[in-house]
Motif scaffolding. Sequence first.
Motif, PDB file in Angstrom:
ATOM      1  N   GLY A 254      57.549  61.728  41.782  1.00 14.70           N
ATOM      2  CA  GLY A 254      58.258  61.563  40.514  1.00 14.70           C
ATOM      3  C   GLY A 254      58.557  59.979  40.278  1.00 14.70           C
ATOM      4  O   GLY A 254      59.134  59.582  39.509  1.00 14.70           O
ATOM      5  N   ARG A 255      57.971  58.973  41.127  1.00 11.27           N
ATOM      6  CA  ARG A 255      58.136  57.573  41.082  1.00 11.27           C
ATOM      7  C   ARG A 255      56.753  56.954  40.854  1.00 11.27           C
ATOM      8  O   ARG A 255      55.696  57.417  41.644  1.00 11.27           O
ATOM      9  N   THR A 256      56.914  55.937  39.893  1.00 12.48           N
ATOM     10  CA  THR A 256      55.732  55.071  39.945  1.00 12.48           C
ATOM     11  C   THR A 256      56.122  53.691  40.377  1.00 12.48           C
ATOM     12  O   THR A 256      57.213  52.988  40.204  1.00 12.48           O
ATOM     13  N   VAL A 257      55.343  53.230  41.516  1.00  9.72           N
ATOM     14  CA  VAL A 257      55.575  51.924  42.240  1.00  9.72           C
ATOM     15  C   VAL A 257      54.458  51.076  41.605  1.00  9.72           C
ATOM     16  O   VAL A 257      53.199  51.276  41.634  1.00  9.72           O
ATOM     17  N   HIS A 258      54.972  49.866  40.979  1.00 11.60           N
ATOM     18  CA  HIS A 258      53.952  48.970  40.198  1.00 11.60           C
ATOM     19  C   HIS A 258      53.895  47.701  41.337  1.00 11.60           C
ATOM     20  O   HIS A 258      54.853  47.353  41.783  1.00 11.60           O
ATOM     21  N   ALA A 259      52.620  47.444  41.240  1.00 13.71           N
ATOM     22  CA  ALA A 259      52.440  46.092  42.231  1.00 13.71           C
ATOM     23  C   ALA A 259      51.780  45.071  41.048  1.00 13.71           C
ATOM     24  O   ALA A 259      50.680  45.362  40.461  1.00 13.71           O
ATOM     25  N   LEU A 260      52.460  43.713  41.063  1.00 14.44           N
ATOM     26  CA  LEU A 260      52.002  42.765  39.948  1.00 14.44           C
ATOM     27  C   LEU A 260      51.622  41.519  40.633  1.00 14.44           C
ATOM     28  O   LEU A 260      52.442  41.185  41.247  1.00 14.44           O
ATOM     29  N   SER A 261      50.341  41.105  40.402  1.00 15.47           N
ATOM     30  CA  SER A 261      50.191  39.688  40.940  1.00 15.47           C
ATOM     31  C   SER A 261      49.125  38.881  39.883  1.00 15.47           C
ATOM     32  O   SER A 261      48.656  39.602  39.021  1.00 15.47           O
ATOM     33  N   ARG A 262      49.090  37.876  40.146  1.00 18.58           N
ATOM     34  CA  ARG A 262      48.139  36.834  39.183  1.00 18.58           C
ATOM     35  C   ARG A 262      46.671  37.497  39.286  1.00 18.58           C
ATOM     36  O   ARG A 262      45.957  37.332  38.367  1.00 18.58           O
ATOM     37  N   THR A 263      46.223  37.954  40.418  1.00 19.12           N
ATOM     38  CA  THR A 263      44.939  38.394  40.469  1.00 19.12           C
ATOM     39  C   THR A 263      44.870  39.962  40.350  1.00 19.12           C
ATOM     40  O   THR A 263      43.519  40.407  40.408  1.00 19.12           O
ATOM     41  N   ALA A 365      46.800  59.315  43.075  1.00 21.44           N
ATOM     42  CA  ALA A 365      47.916  59.971  42.551  1.00 21.44           C
ATOM     43  C   ALA A 365      48.637  59.222  41.354  1.00 21.44           C
ATOM     44  O   ALA A 365      49.504  59.790  40.837  1.00 21.44           O
ATOM     45  N   ARG A 366      48.019  58.112  41.199  1.00 27.68           N
ATOM     46  CA  ARG A 366      48.948  57.178  40.061  1.00 27.68           C
ATOM     47  C   ARG A 366      50.331  57.188  40.409  1.00 27.68           C
ATOM     48  O   ARG A 366      51.148  56.796  39.767  1.00 27.68           O
ATOM     49  N   ARG A 367      50.826  57.343  41.569  1.00 27.74           N
ATOM     50  CA  ARG A 367      52.485  56.712  42.163  1.00 27.74           C
ATOM     51  C   ARG A 367      52.402  55.307  42.425  1.00 27.74           C
ATOM     52  O   ARG A 367      53.222  54.698  42.470  1.00 27.74           O
ATOM     53  N   LEU A 368      50.878  54.474  42.769  1.00 28.85           N
ATOM     54  CA  LEU A 368      51.003  53.160  42.788  1.00 28.85           C
ATOM     55  C   LEU A 368      49.972  52.680  41.763  1.00 28.85           C
ATOM     56  O   LEU A 368      48.867  53.346  41.641  1.00 28.85           O
ATOM     57  N   ARG A 369      50.667  51.671  41.076  1.00 29.81           N
ATOM     58  CA  ARG A 369      49.802  51.052  40.000  1.00 29.81           C
ATOM     59  C   ARG A 369      49.732  49.672  40.146  1.00 29.81           C
ATOM     60  O   ARG A 369      50.521  48.921  40.240  1.00 29.81           O
ATOM     61  N   VAL A 370      48.544  49.089  40.318  1.00 24.91           N
ATOM     62  CA  VAL A 370      48.447  47.489  40.317  1.00 24.91           C
ATOM     63  C   VAL A 370      48.172  47.009  39.253  1.00 24.91           C
ATOM     64  O   VAL A 370      46.952  47.364  38.354  1.00 24.91           O
ATOM     65  N   HIS A 371      48.750  45.966  38.736  1.00 27.24           N
ATOM     66  CA  HIS A 371      48.549  45.064  37.451  1.00 27.24           C
ATOM     67  C   HIS A 371      48.119  43.602  37.841  1.00 27.24           C
ATOM     68  O   HIS A 371      48.504  42.894  38.867  1.00 27.24           O
ATOM     69  N   THR A 372      47.369  43.132  36.914  1.00 27.16           N
ATOM     70  CA  THR A 372      47.052  41.606  36.775  1.00 27.16           C
ATOM     71  C   THR A 372      47.812  40.963  35.690  1.00 27.16           C
ATOM     72  O   THR A 372      47.877  41.494  34.659  1.00 27.16           O
ATOM     73  N   GLY A 373      48.409  39.886  36.403  1.00 25.46           N
ATOM     74  CA  GLY A 373      49.137  38.950  35.219  1.00 25.46           C
ATOM     75  C   GLY A 373      50.527  38.554  35.946  1.00 25.46           C
ATOM     76  O   GLY A 373      50.728  38.475  36.983  1.00 25.46           O
TER      77      GLY A 373
END
Length: 929
Positions: A254-263, A365-373
Amino acid sequence: MNPVRERHTVAIVGAGAAGTLTAVQLCETAARRRVPLDLVLVDPAPEAGRGTAYATTDPRHRLNVPAGGMSCYPDDPGHFTRWLCRHGEPTVRGTDFATRYRYGAYLADTLAQAIVHAHGTVTAHRLRTRAVSCAGTPEGGLELRLADGKVLLADTAVLATGPAATTGDWAPPGLRTSERFIASPWAPGALDGPLAEPAAREERDPGDGPDGDPGDGAEDGAPKRAGDGASADVLLVGSGLTAVDLALSLDRPGRTVHALSRTGLLPQPHALSPAPAMAAPEGLEAPTLAALRRTVYRHIGRAVRAHGDWRPALDSLRPHTAHLWRSLTPEERATFLRSEGTLWNTHRHRMAPTTAESVARARTARRLRVHTGRITDAVVRPDGSLVVTLSDGRHITAGWVIDCTGPGPRPEDPLWRSLFAAGAAVAGPLGMGVATREGRLLDVRGRTGLPVFTLGAPRRGELWETTAVPEIRVQAAELAGELIAPLTPFRRPARRRPLDAHGLPLSTHAEAAAAHRTGLERVLKVRAGAEDAFARAVALDPGFALGHAALALLGHECGAEVDVPRALADAQRCARERADERERSFVDVVTRRVRGDSPDGGAGALLGHLAAHPADALALAAAVPTIAFSGINDLDTTYALSLVERASPAYDGHWFPASLLAFLRQERGRYDEAAELAGRALAAEPASGHAVHALAHVHYESGTHESGRDWLDAWLSGHGRGAVHRAHFSWHIALHELALDDPAAVRRRWFAQLAPGRVTGVRALVDSGSLLWRARLSDSWQGRVPASDVLDSVAREIVERPATAFTALHAAVALTAAGDLAGLRRLRDHAAGADPVQREVVVPLCEALAALIEERFHEAARGLDALLPVLGRVGGSAAQREVVEETLLYALVAAGRCEAARRLLDTRLDRGHAPRDRRLLAALPDRRG
């Protein structure tokens, strides 16, 4: 103020990994060099050793370096692995990844042990507070002001403060001021909010997410409407190892953890099965950045072609990283950080395989999503949650935003600010860390001013790679040596050093020398207590190299309860610091013998040592294969006799050489001479175990079994009551009983004197296990053979990874007696990668015994017969190696080769009378094999 202090005071600010490693090295170095020292650790944490990194109790948080690389000691890489084995993880290997919490416990325990062992030389105190400022005193010392208002005076300070705190400068004002922004995630209680979020989020319309995806809904191209309720999602800013640990802790349905970094790059995983190590490439000397880049990429390409893995290539650069960093110009370093810094970090600082697997499952499972920016704006919603705008225009709604961007450029706490403000510290290269010269702080004039040192993360600008334990432990050892060196008092060489019992000088004081003499005497007599005496010697003088070396030798050869690698490392350190040529030579002999990495197993070094120092009784005992030691592999009895005979004049009529000569003469079949020499030694020293052992062999080999049994039984209950190898003497009596074909007596003696519980460790393999097998082979043991009980009483490490070929032979016999084919194959695999004797003798022995278990008797007999001529290479006595001959006899009979069995029995009966062999001969069918 402190006026004149006889004891030097070192203040260590920070009791995490760096501070603990420094304290351990200071305790041990001061104790070895007999330097009185007051050690004060300043840290508010409840326990030393944990710091930020190792205080987490989450079992999902694993070290990102295998256990084999996390020892406190650079000269003893297996120390942490052995600690884990002793503390509830007996099957752990050096390639495993322990939990961070366990490593914190290891650091704390190692420090506690170091303090205990340094008692009397080092006093250690913990102050559970913070240091807020540091300034010099007129006397050249330091004044540290503490958060509790007290003042600590010290002669030297070590600032082991760890990585600098994140600054949060990247965060927009609306985010920085929010209560839902966590700037220091490892601070106590910082994660209480995110961890307490409900496990399930509110129901959303499937159309809320992009492309109708109901699994996210937090990233939908527009801010969420007010009143939707606070989001359970979490945004981690940064995608390094800190973010990975937090993602695992915060992961839930029931939770999404997002991780954001420049790369948008996560750390790479460690390989499941590490490839072989590679040597560093050529062309690393004084390179330009462009040349270095070409060299490294070519090296990685070779690794991929040879091993299918880039990791060995990168790991081979680790010892050279600091040198390479220093060889670059400031401009090249800055270019490297911009262009390759992130790529280096994600490949160099890797995830444990289990961690990587958990991360992969969460991403699938899309509970962890990694983003660039990066974050450009943040808006606080009425319910307290945050709508974060990314640099590409997307939005993420999260209940919490956590700063995982890693350490700031330089330390900024009050203590460091006071040093920067006073000009006693300046920023390091590229503004990273602080400027130092070999760890000592440089002031604004570029000079070493205050006696303040640092290590680990604050030296990042100077060394680049300096935040991991393998680098910090080396810095800690070097720093301890540098701090203690000027305090070590100059001692004029003593006119008369204390001597051992044979006139050799000892580099220690009288009390430790007396304990060493006691230990040596007990070894020569083969009596109990030698290990305790040598341990007392090094407790009285931790810098006594011979004491540590003797302990290492006893642990390696005799199965004494000694941490052999630790004792060996201590012996080597002490030999470098305080030892004469003879003592250094003996330490080298023990090192080669324990490691077994020289082609001859260290035999050449030992023989050379004895040629120069014939009166070194412990070395002579180690060279000659008797009851105490396995001797030199391939040392034939002719050479051994000449060796002892040449050494005998140095002992001036002492009984010890006579007892060795007695044993060697009986090995050559000269039983009358052996009996005469043994009698002479026993007349001088009735407790001489070597002489008794020689006489026991004389009785057995000459076939006088009744008198041999009765005489040895009487000695064992008299002068032999303190013998250290009582089980072996009982084994000799049982051999007489076996030869006399008295199975009831054999069985009684085994249960009374040789059963598990009465005998453990190596002796259980050598004596108890081999006797069972011999009784089984000759039909002298009816019913279940309790060989598995013997194996259960011995550490699996000894059985399947023995240090010597002699132990390996008896491990193979015990495994065969238990029918443990899998264990026998594991032993064979170990022997295949061990010393030459194990490779060339133990491996074919294991294969022959495996054939026996599988009832391939012809093959077993061929293999065993081929081994008889080279069996002497494993050491020990002919009576001990005879177990292989008896196994061959069994295999010949089982294969139907009765004539070959008859010839072997005739040969045995020619050597000596034995009713059992006559029975076996009579039972053979009268036909040819």
